[in-house]
Scaffold this motif. Structure first.
Motif, short mmCIF file in Angstrom:
data_model
loop_
_atom_site.label_atom_id
_atom_site.label_comp_id
_atom_site.label_asym_id
_atom_site.label_seq_id
_atom_site.Cartn_x
_atom_site.Cartn_y
_atom_site.Cartn_z
N GLY A 185 96.99 -17.36 102.98
CA GLY A 185 96.70 -18.08 104.22
C GLY A 185 97.73 -17.98 105.31
N CYS A 186 98.69 -17.08 105.22
CA CYS A 186 99.71 -16.95 106.25
C CYS A 186 99.08 -16.46 107.56
N LYS A 187 99.36 -17.15 108.66
CA LYS A 187 98.84 -16.79 109.98
C LYS A 187 99.91 -16.24 110.91
N THR A 188 101.14 -16.21 110.46
CA THR A 188 102.23 -15.71 111.28
C THR A 188 102.01 -14.22 111.60
N PRO A 189 102.32 -13.77 112.83
CA PRO A 189 102.19 -12.33 113.14
C PRO A 189 103.01 -11.48 112.18
N ILE A 190 102.41 -10.41 111.67
CA ILE A 190 103.05 -9.54 110.67
C ILE A 190 103.12 -8.12 111.22
N TYR A 191 104.27 -7.48 111.01
CA TYR A 191 104.50 -6.10 111.46
C TYR A 191 104.93 -5.28 110.24
N VAL A 192 104.20 -4.21 109.97
CA VAL A 192 104.48 -3.37 108.80
C VAL A 192 105.37 -2.20 109.23
N ALA A 193 106.63 -2.27 108.82
CA ALA A 193 107.60 -1.22 109.15
C ALA A 193 107.91 -0.44 107.88
N PRO A 194 107.65 0.85 107.83
CA PRO A 194 107.96 1.62 106.62
C PRO A 194 109.45 1.57 106.31
N HIS A 195 109.78 1.66 105.03
CA HIS A 195 111.18 1.69 104.63
C HIS A 195 111.86 2.88 105.30
N THR A 331 101.20 0.12 90.85
CA THR A 331 101.13 -1.31 91.14
C THR A 331 101.65 -1.60 92.53
N GLY A 332 101.12 -2.65 93.15
CA GLY A 332 101.66 -3.21 94.39
C GLY A 332 101.99 -2.21 95.47
N THR A 333 103.24 -2.26 95.93
CA THR A 333 103.66 -1.43 97.05
C THR A 333 103.61 0.06 96.73
N TYR A 334 103.72 0.43 95.44
CA TYR A 334 103.69 1.84 95.06
C TYR A 334 102.31 2.46 95.31
N LEU A 335 101.28 1.63 95.33
CA LEU A 335 99.93 2.14 95.57
C LEU A 335 99.70 2.49 97.04
N ASP A 336 100.59 2.05 97.91
CA ASP A 336 100.45 2.37 99.33
C ASP A 336 100.97 3.77 99.66
N LEU A 337 101.60 4.43 98.71
CA LEU A 337 102.10 5.78 98.93
C LEU A 337 101.00 6.81 98.71
N PRO A 338 101.01 7.92 99.45
CA PRO A 338 100.04 8.98 99.19
C PRO A 338 100.18 9.53 97.78
N GLU A 339 99.07 9.91 97.17
CA GLU A 339 99.10 10.40 95.79
C GLU A 339 99.94 11.66 95.64
N ALA A 340 100.03 12.46 96.69
CA ALA A 340 100.71 13.75 96.58
C ALA A 340 102.22 13.63 96.45
N VAL A 341 102.82 12.47 96.76
CA VAL A 341 104.28 12.39 96.83
C VAL A 341 104.91 11.72 95.61
N VAL A 342 104.11 11.16 94.70
CA VAL A 342 104.63 10.52 93.49
C VAL A 342 103.71 10.83 92.31
N VAL A 343 104.18 10.50 91.12
CA VAL A 343 103.36 10.58 89.91
C VAL A 343 103.21 9.17 89.38
N ARG A 344 101.99 8.66 89.30
CA ARG A 344 101.77 7.29 88.89
C ARG A 344 101.43 7.21 87.40
N VAL A 345 101.97 6.17 86.77
CA VAL A 345 101.63 5.84 85.38
C VAL A 345 101.03 4.44 85.39
N PRO A 346 100.33 4.04 84.31
CA PRO A 346 99.65 2.75 84.33
C PRO A 346 100.58 1.58 84.66
#
Length: 455
Positions: A185-195, A331-346
């Motif tokens: 329910g957070c209504k504060t303005p949010i800005y997504v800045a990549p690491h 999981t979580g933030t790791y899922l926001d990365l493109p599939e081509a740049v990492v190898v995901r495990v369960p």
């Protein structure tokens, strides 16, 4: 206040507002080098990016404050705005949290969970500890059904809610964090800045030179493939699972554990009990130069998280910049990365055999390692060239300053806080409870300004 002093105080307020609009000054509250915190190097990188795009000193004056001292409680409120970097460590961020609540500004969330932090505030009787605890528990039911919160215990209670509600703007590093905040329910303005890309290219090139010496020493003992786990050595990195997975890999695969010791977690007994002998080496509290050299020496990096805390990994950012294929949890933030740049495990606490299978696929396929590493490296180069992180920060700071200059803001903030204290929910607002007051404030706003609020 009498009739004579009223015009004087009014003139002072108008002069203060004019001065801050013409010459904005921002306080920057964050650990800074040489503080032993990843947030310190992060802050340094962001400030460098802001300087490169001309945001400072040409347009704004940004004053870093570190370490936080008692006198800063008086000086910070006199800035046009403050930027508060919040992590999960009471030692580094306790005073920053206190100032962020007392003088709200732009909040940068580095650790979404804040469970240890809030419990630490409660245990040490910090002023806002119980408020943060109460608000988190009150909003926790809203996260029911949010898969990552149910899977990862630190995210089940949104202890961040109190700080997020009091902020005038929020910077996060992943769309996942924004989704989490909006879910409760957070209504504060949010800005997504990549690491940001942390390391200078010159330092990476130097590290590659040192890496050849590291590899030469290990190869003389029969190593052909080097796997590395980098960063703070803690339970969430699943180092015990990585050690067990190594048992299933060929004898010429070596494992290096490189990073800071964390109180309460001892890696050495795990290494001794693994039975891997000379196939594993432990390198704790190394210099930044040595850390980067080991990363460049590795063929594969492993960056697992369980439980996930909603953080974005600085070690992952570095391994991508070095062009290393990295195994991460799905999981979580790791899922926001493109599939081509990492190898995901369960996600979660995976079985050692599952991790071994993923690592074996990389060990036996040098071409695949090169392809993934090149994609990660290209993404980092493009991110650095675009200065995307600094540009998001610039937008967030400008928008937050504009909000703080709003003549009706303070009254509206008190109104919103009072409604929360009374237990008024969104349902109550939809029925019009208290809205007459908020609408009446519109006549004090500049033309085109809109009413905004946060929960």
């Amino acid at each position: 206040m009498n009739r004579l002093t009223t015009p004087i105080f009014g003139a002072v307020r108008r002069l203060y507002r004019w001065d801050h609009q013409m010459d904005p000054r921002a306080a920057w509250l964050s650990p800074m080098p040489p503080a032993r915190s990843g947030i310190a190097t992060y802050s340094q990188a962001v400030l460098g990016g802001l300087a490169r795009i001309g945001y400072t000193p040409g347009k704004h004056k940004i004053q870093p404050y570190w370490p936080i001292k008692h006198k800063h409680w008086a000086t910070v409120p006199w800035h046009t705005m403050a930027v508060y970097h919040l992590g999960n460590n009471m030692e580094f961020h306790g005073d920053i949290y206190d100032l962020a609540i007392r003088t709200p500004g732009l909040l940068v969330i580095h650790d979404l969970a804040l469970d240890d932090f809030v419990m630490g505030m409660v245990a040490t009787a910090q002023p806002f500890g119980h408020q943060a605890l109460r608000e988190g528990l009150l909003l926790a039911p809203r996260l029911h059904g949010f898969e990552e919160a149910e899977r990862n215990e630190p995210l089940r209670v949104p202890y961040i809610a109190h700080a997020a509600r009091n902020a005038r703007g929020i910077v996060v590093h992943s769309p996942f964090v924004e989704r989490y905040l909006r879910t409760f329910g957070c209504k504060t303005p949010i800005y997504v800045a990549p690491h940001p890309v942390i390391e200078r290219e010159l330092d990476v090139r130097r590290a590659e030179g040192r890496a050849r010496g590291i590899r030469g020493s290990l190869e003389s003992m029969g190593m052909r493939t080097l796997i590395g786990v980098f960063g703070d050595q803690n339970a969430a990195k699943l180092i015990d699972v990585v050690l067990e997975a190594m048992v299933h890999l060929p004898q010429d695969v070596h494992l290096a554990l490189v990073g800071r010791r964390i109180p309460g977690y001892d890696t050495e007994p795990l290494v001794r009990a693994s039975g891997l002998g000379a196939r594993v080496s432990l390198h704790t509290d190394v210099s930044d130069e040595e850390f980067l050299a080991w990363m460049c020496a590795a063929d594969v990096a492993v960056d697992l998280r369980y439980p996930h805390r909603g953080e974005v990994s600085g070690s992952l950012s570095r391994s991508m910049q070095c062009g290393r294929p990295t195994v991460v949890s799905a999981t979580g933030t790791y899922l926001d990365l493109p599939e081509a740049v990492v190898v995901r495990v369960p996600a979660g606490r995976l079985e050692p055999g599952e991790l071994a299978d993923a690592l074996r696929g990389l060990v036996e396929d040098p071409e695949r390692r090169r392809r993934i590493g090149d994609a990660a490296r290209t993404r980092s180069v493009e991110l650095a060239a675009s200065e995307a992180t600094a540009r998001v920060y610039a937008d967030a700071m400008d928008a937050t300053m504009a909000l703080l200059w709003d003549p009706a803001r303070r009254a509206l903030a008190r109104w919103g806080g009072a409604l929360v204290d009374l237990g008024i929910t969104e349902e109550g607002l939809s029925e019009g409870y208290g809205m007459a007051y908020a609408r009446a404030l519109d006549e004090f706003r500049p033309p085109g300004s809109a009413v905004s609020s946060s929960t």
